[in-house]
Every structure is written in structure tokens, then in C-alpha cells.
Design an enzyme around this catalytic site. Structure first.
Site, PDB file in Angstrom:
ATOM      1  N   ASP A 261      -9.204   9.934   1.682  1.00 45.17           N
ATOM      2  CA  ASP A 261      -8.439   9.726   0.244  1.00 45.17           C
ATOM      3  C   ASP A 261      -7.464  11.389  -0.431  1.00 45.17           C
ATOM      4  O   ASP A 261      -5.968  11.276  -0.446  1.00 45.17           O
ATOM      5  CB  ASP A 261      -9.285  10.731  -0.855  1.00 45.17           C
ATOM      6  CG  ASP A 261     -10.702   8.659  -1.102  1.00 45.17           C
ATOM      7  OD1 ASP A 261      -9.279   7.891  -0.817  1.00 45.17           O
ATOM      8  OD2 ASP A 261     -11.691   8.804  -1.636  1.00 45.17           O
TER       9      ASP A 261
ATOM     10  N   ALA B 149     -13.299  11.003  -7.071  1.00 46.80           N
ATOM     11  CA  ALA B 149     -11.607  11.135  -6.456  1.00 46.80           C
ATOM     12  C   ALA B 149     -10.787  12.206  -6.618  1.00 46.80           C
ATOM     13  O   ALA B 149      -9.963  12.642  -6.562  1.00 46.80           O
ATOM     14  CB  ALA B 149     -11.299   9.307  -7.470  1.00 46.80           C
TER      15      ALA B 149
ATOM     16  N   TYR C  16      -5.136   1.104 -10.166  1.00 48.62           N
ATOM     17  CA  TYR C  16      -4.236  -0.081  -9.464  1.00 48.62           C
ATOM     18  C   TYR C  16      -4.053  -1.084 -10.058  1.00 48.62           C
ATOM     19  O   TYR C  16      -3.564  -1.880  -9.699  1.00 48.62           O
ATOM     20  CB  TYR C  16      -4.214   0.046  -7.919  1.00 48.62           C
ATOM     21  CG  TYR C  16      -5.817   0.144  -7.541  1.00 48.62           C
ATOM     22  CD1 TYR C  16      -6.681   1.093  -7.441  1.00 48.62           C
ATOM     23  CD2 TYR C  16      -6.036  -0.941  -7.090  1.00 48.62           C
ATOM     24  CE1 TYR C  16      -7.772   0.998  -6.400  1.00 48.62           C
ATOM     25  CE2 TYR C  16      -7.253  -1.933  -6.929  1.00 48.62           C
ATOM     26  CZ  TYR C  16      -8.436  -0.230  -6.623  1.00 48.62           C
ATOM     27  OH  TYR C  16      -9.273  -0.992  -6.523  1.00 48.62           O
TER      28      TYR C  16
ATOM     29  N   ASP D 223     -19.241  20.471 -17.884  1.00 46.99           N
ATOM     30  CA  ASP D 223     -19.488  21.312 -16.899  1.00 46.99           C
ATOM     31  C   ASP D 223     -19.252  20.285 -14.950  1.00 46.99           C
ATOM     32  O   ASP D 223     -19.667  21.336 -14.454  1.00 46.99           O
ATOM     33  CB  ASP D 223     -21.590  20.726 -17.762  1.00 46.99           C
ATOM     34  CG  ASP D 223     -21.769  21.906 -18.383  1.00 46.99           C
ATOM     35  OD1 ASP D 223     -21.124  22.703 -19.278  1.00 46.99           O
ATOM     36  OD2 ASP D 223     -22.886  21.833 -18.299  1.00 46.99           O
TER      37      ASP D 223
ATOM     38  N   GLY E 203     -14.849  12.929 -10.707  1.00 45.89           N
ATOM     39  CA  GLY E 203     -15.653  12.570  -9.909  1.00 45.89           C
ATOM     40  C   GLY E 203     -14.611  12.770  -8.342  1.00 45.89           C
ATOM     41  O   GLY E 203     -14.089  13.642  -8.359  1.00 45.89           O
TER      42      GLY E 203
ATOM     43  N   LYS F 171     -20.606   8.186  -0.525  1.00 49.67           N
ATOM     44  CA  LYS F 171     -19.636   9.300   0.587  1.00 49.67           C
ATOM     45  C   LYS F 171     -20.103  10.800   0.492  1.00 49.67           C
ATOM     46  O   LYS F 171     -19.657  11.251   1.067  1.00 49.67           O
ATOM     47  CB  LYS F 171     -18.106   9.065  -0.897  1.00 49.67           C
ATOM     48  CG  LYS F 171     -16.715   8.035  -0.464  1.00 49.67           C
ATOM     49  CD  LYS F 171     -16.027   8.330  -1.099  1.00 49.67           C
ATOM     50  CE  LYS F 171     -15.078   7.202  -1.241  1.00 49.67           C
ATOM     51  NZ  LYS F 171     -13.557   7.819  -2.361  1.00 49.67           N
TER      52      LYS F 171
ATOM     53  N   THR G 171     -17.686   3.780   1.205  1.00 42.74           N
ATOM     54  CA  THR G 171     -17.484   4.445  -0.884  1.00 42.74           C
ATOM     55  C   THR G 171     -18.516   3.889  -0.870  1.00 42.74           C
ATOM     56  O   THR G 171     -20.077   4.683  -1.013  1.00 42.74           O
ATOM     57  CB  THR G 171     -17.050   2.262  -0.955  1.00 42.74           C
ATOM     58  OG1 THR G 171     -16.693   2.962  -2.236  1.00 42.74           O
ATOM     59  CG2 THR G 171     -17.579   1.339  -0.950  1.00 42.74           C
TER      60      THR G 171
HETATM   61  P1  ATR Z   1     -14.791   8.229  -8.377  1.00 41.80           P
HETATM   62  O1  ATR Z   1     -15.201   8.616  -7.263  1.00 41.80           O
HETATM   63  O2  ATR Z   1     -13.896   6.607  -8.527  1.00 41.80           O
HETATM   64  O3  ATR Z   1     -14.115   9.461  -9.049  1.00 41.80           O
HETATM   65  P2  ATR Z   1     -16.803   8.660 -10.196  1.00 41.80           P
HETATM   66  O4  ATR Z   1     -16.845   9.575  -9.332  1.00 41.80           O
HETATM   67  O5  ATR Z   1     -18.134   8.004 -10.553  1.00 41.80           O
HETATM   68  O6  ATR Z   1     -16.017   7.771  -9.360  1.00 41.80           O
HETATM   69  O7  ATR Z   1     -16.368   9.590 -11.247  1.00 41.80           O
HETATM   70  C1  ATR Z   1     -15.339   9.107 -12.306  1.00 41.80           C
HETATM   71  C2  ATR Z   1     -15.258   9.723 -13.869  1.00 41.80           C
HETATM   72  O8  ATR Z   1     -14.333   9.177 -14.129  1.00 41.80           O
HETATM   73  C3  ATR Z   1     -15.887  11.127 -14.204  1.00 41.80           C
HETATM   74  O9  ATR Z   1     -14.822  11.937 -14.232  1.00 41.80           O
HETATM   75  C4  ATR Z   1     -16.245  10.292 -15.384  1.00 41.80           C
HETATM   76  O10 ATR Z   1     -16.229  11.479 -16.417  1.00 41.80           O
HETATM   77  P3  ATR Z   1     -17.759  11.526 -16.353  1.00 41.80           P
HETATM   78  O11 ATR Z   1     -17.931  13.141 -15.113  1.00 41.80           O
HETATM   79  O12 ATR Z   1     -18.165  12.992 -18.169  1.00 41.80           O
HETATM   80  O13 ATR Z   1     -19.130  11.129 -16.398  1.00 41.80           O
HETATM   81  C5  ATR Z   1     -14.752   9.725 -16.346  1.00 41.80           C
HETATM   82  N1  ATR Z   1     -15.000   8.555 -16.420  1.00 41.80           N
HETATM   83  C6  ATR Z   1     -15.890   7.294 -16.667  1.00 41.80           C
HETATM   84  N2  ATR Z   1     -15.919   6.879 -17.824  1.00 41.80           N
HETATM   85  C7  ATR Z   1     -15.028   7.645 -19.327  1.00 41.80           C
HETATM   86  C8  ATR Z   1     -14.986   7.535 -20.278  1.00 41.80           C
HETATM   87  N3  ATR Z   1     -15.062   6.292 -20.617  1.00 41.80           N
HETATM   88  N4  ATR Z   1     -14.631   8.332 -20.878  1.00 41.80           N
HETATM   89  C9  ATR Z   1     -13.951   9.285 -20.122  1.00 41.80           C
HETATM   90  N5  ATR Z   1     -14.798   9.600 -19.253  1.00 41.80           N
HETATM   91  C10 ATR Z   1     -15.047   8.686 -18.351  1.00 41.80           C
END
Ligand code: ATR
Length: 273
Positions: free
Chosen positions: A100, A128, A214, A151, A126, A67, A63
Site C-alpha cells: 500500500d 490505509a 475509488y 486518540d 486506520g 492485515k 485484507t
Molecule cells: P482502512 O483499513 O480502510 O483504513 P479502518 O481501519 O476501518 O479502514 O479505518 C477507517 C477510517 O475511517 C478511520 O480513520 C475511521 O475513523 P475512526 O478512527 O474514528 O473510527 C474513519 N471513519 C469511518 N467512518 C467515519 C465517519 N462516518 N466519519 C469520520 N470518519 C470515519
């Protein structure tokens, strides 16, 4: 003893040990055990070797934040390469995959959701989101990716080489949206009053929400879907099913899904639906 476990930094919040150990117990697999292994980023490669050579580990889940960085040290299959992330390693031959994608697609199917022909709004870019996008792109759904950082959505689509468009919120057409998949962390405990949907955009009527969050079991986003005549599915099923695919991969045994669901709900303090 056949040992399996999860590496990450941190890992203490994970319910994966509950899931897997319940599965071993349900099947009387007394010679299997799953535990948590906190591994800081700078010692990742060495830790893998120690777990394998000295720890007796046959399999590892991966995790955050490993990853992607673990990929040069293992043999990722085509799926993991395409998604650009590994979450399951078989240490007996160093092969690795990303369960996943299977977990997500399997849970959609288990909930009777067929994305074929749907207009989908996918929230997030991100790790997920990558798994969800890759899975959804194997159907003929029309996918708009909306992310706080546009972006990153553009880069993700490009990296996966799939057919989808990165969109700003203004480009989302509520009347034309059948499925919303939340792959962001917005709405997760303890910030459970938040929703990943932009309040400036009317919520689609009758749409299905799939929320990868979840905890809580019913998020604000899920409530919004139900208040607007739609259905909502939370992320517990994906969590359990990605674990079930890893279990099968390591043990070769059919995973006891019901025991895994029950253990996950108990670990999260949630009631059965
Ligand atoms: P994971 O591996 O669980 O997908 P991650 O790679 O940290 O975790 O991705 C988190 C996602 O949540 C990203 O799409 C992030 O947006 P950014 O790419 O702009 O960082 C999004 N995210 C996190 N906090 C957020 C918030 N307060 N509002 C909107 N999007 C958010």
C-alpha cells in the site's frame, strides 16, 4: 498451476482477481491464477498452512481483518513492521510486505504530486492512513492528521514514530493547506453524498485532493477540490499500483499496468479518464 489470491473476511467485494487475472492474460501467463479465499479470523493460521501445503498457493494478498493479525505467522520486512500491517505474502519463504505504501507514493508521483514542502492534512487513522502517513513522512511535508477519534491519530503517529501532529478540525488552516489526503471510508459508495471534509471549515482554495476512495470515481470531496480551483485524484491508481507491486513480487515479471488499469475500471463500471 501457480496460484495466488486474497484472504479476508469478507472478500467477495474485491476487484483484485480482475486486476491480476487480466495481467496474467495480457502476458500469456496461463499457468497463473488469482482467486478469493474467504478466511474467518479464528482459522487464519491454519488456513495459511492449508493454502500453502495443499492448495498450491505461492502468494497471498491480505485484507481486512487480517492485515495486522497475520504478522506473527509470517516474516514481515522492515516496511511492514514499521507500518504495522502486511498486505502481501510470498508463501514460498513466508516473507511479507506492505505494498500500500508503494502504491500510494507511486500514484502520487504518477500524478505529478510532489508532497515535499507541502502542508498536508491527512484524514483518518486506520490501516490505509498508516500506509499514507508512513509514505508521506519520508518526504519533508508537514503533516496534520485529523481523525474522528483523535486518540487514534495520536496513537498512530506514535506507533509509526514519524514527525506529524494530530489535530482537531479547528486547528486546520485552510489558507495554509496544499494537499488533502482522504484515508477514511467517508464518501464511498453507497454513501457517496458525504465528504470527509468538515463543512464548518472553509475548503482550501487551489488545494490538491488525493482521495483513496475509488468508488465512485469522483467523490464529493474531489468535487469540492475542483469547485475551489484545485485538482483531485481518486484512489483507483493506488489500488492498481499496490496490486502491481504484489504481482511483481510473486512473479518477478514487470506488471502490465495498462491492462490492470483497464480491468479495474471495467470491474468498477468506470470509464477511462
Ligand atoms: P482502512 O483499513 O480502510 O483504513 P479502518 O481501519 O476501518 O479502514 O479505518 C477507517 C477510517 O475511517 C478511520 O480513520 C475511521 O475513523 P475512526 O478512527 O474514528 O473510527 C474513519 N471513519 C469511518 N467512518 C467515519 C465517519 N462516518 N466519519 C469520520 N470518519 C470515519
Amino acid at each position: 498451476m501457480n496460484r495466488v489470491g486474497l484472504i479476508g473476511w469478507p472478500v467477495s467485494h474485491s476487484i483484485s482477481p480482475a486486476l491480476h487475472n487480466a495481467a496474467f492474460a495480457a502476458l500469456g501467463m496461463d499457468d497463473w491464477q488469482y482467486d478469493l479465499q474467504p478466511v474467518p479470523p479464528d482459522v487464519l493460521r491454519g488456513s495459511l498452512k492449508v493454502l500453502k501445503d495443499e492448495g498450491g498457493y505461492v502468494g497471498i494478498n491480505v485484507t481486512v481483518p487480517h492485515k495486522q493479525t497475520v504478522m506473527p505467522f509470517v516474516k514481515p520486512d522492515a516496511l511492514a513492521k514499521a507500518v504495522g500491517a502486511v498486505n502481501t505474502i510470498d508463501l514460498r519463504d513466508d516473507t511479507a510486505t506492505n505494498t500500500d505504501v508503494y502504491g500510494f507514493m507511486d500514484d502520487l508521483q504518477a500524478n505529478g504530486i510532489d508532497p515535499n514542502g507541502m502542508n498536508v492534512v491527512l484524514l483518518g487513522a486506520g490501516g490505509a492512513a498508516r500506509a499514507a502517513l508512513y509514505g508521506l513522512a519520508s518526504t519533508d511535508a508537514k503533516i496534520k492528521v485529523v481523525n474522528r477519534t483523535l486518540d487514534k491519530a495520536v496513537a498512530m503517529i506514535q506507533a509509526l514514530g514519524v514527525s506529524a501532529s494530530a489535530a482537531k478540525w479547528e486547528a486546520v488552516k485552510p489558507a495554509d493547506t496544499q494537499l488533502i489526503v482522504n484515508c477514511t471510508v467517508v464518501g464511498m459508495f453507497p454513501k457517496h453524498d458525504e465528504s470527509a471534509w468538515n463543512e464548518a471549515i472553509p475548503f482550501p482554495k487551489g488545494a490538491i485532493v488525493y482521495d483513496m476512495v475509488y468508488r465512485p470515481a469522483k467523490t464529493r470531496l474531489m468535487e469540492l477540490a475542483e469547485a475551489n480551483g484545485g485538482r483531485a485524484v481518486g484512489g483507483l491508481g493506488m489500488l492498481v499500483r499496490q496490486g502491481a507491486f504484489a504481482f511483481k513480487r510473486w512473479t518477478g515479471v514487470e506488471p502490465p499496468l495498462e491492462a490492470m488499469f483497464a480491468a479495474a475500471r471495467e470491474a468498477l463500471g468506470q470509464k477511462a479518464e
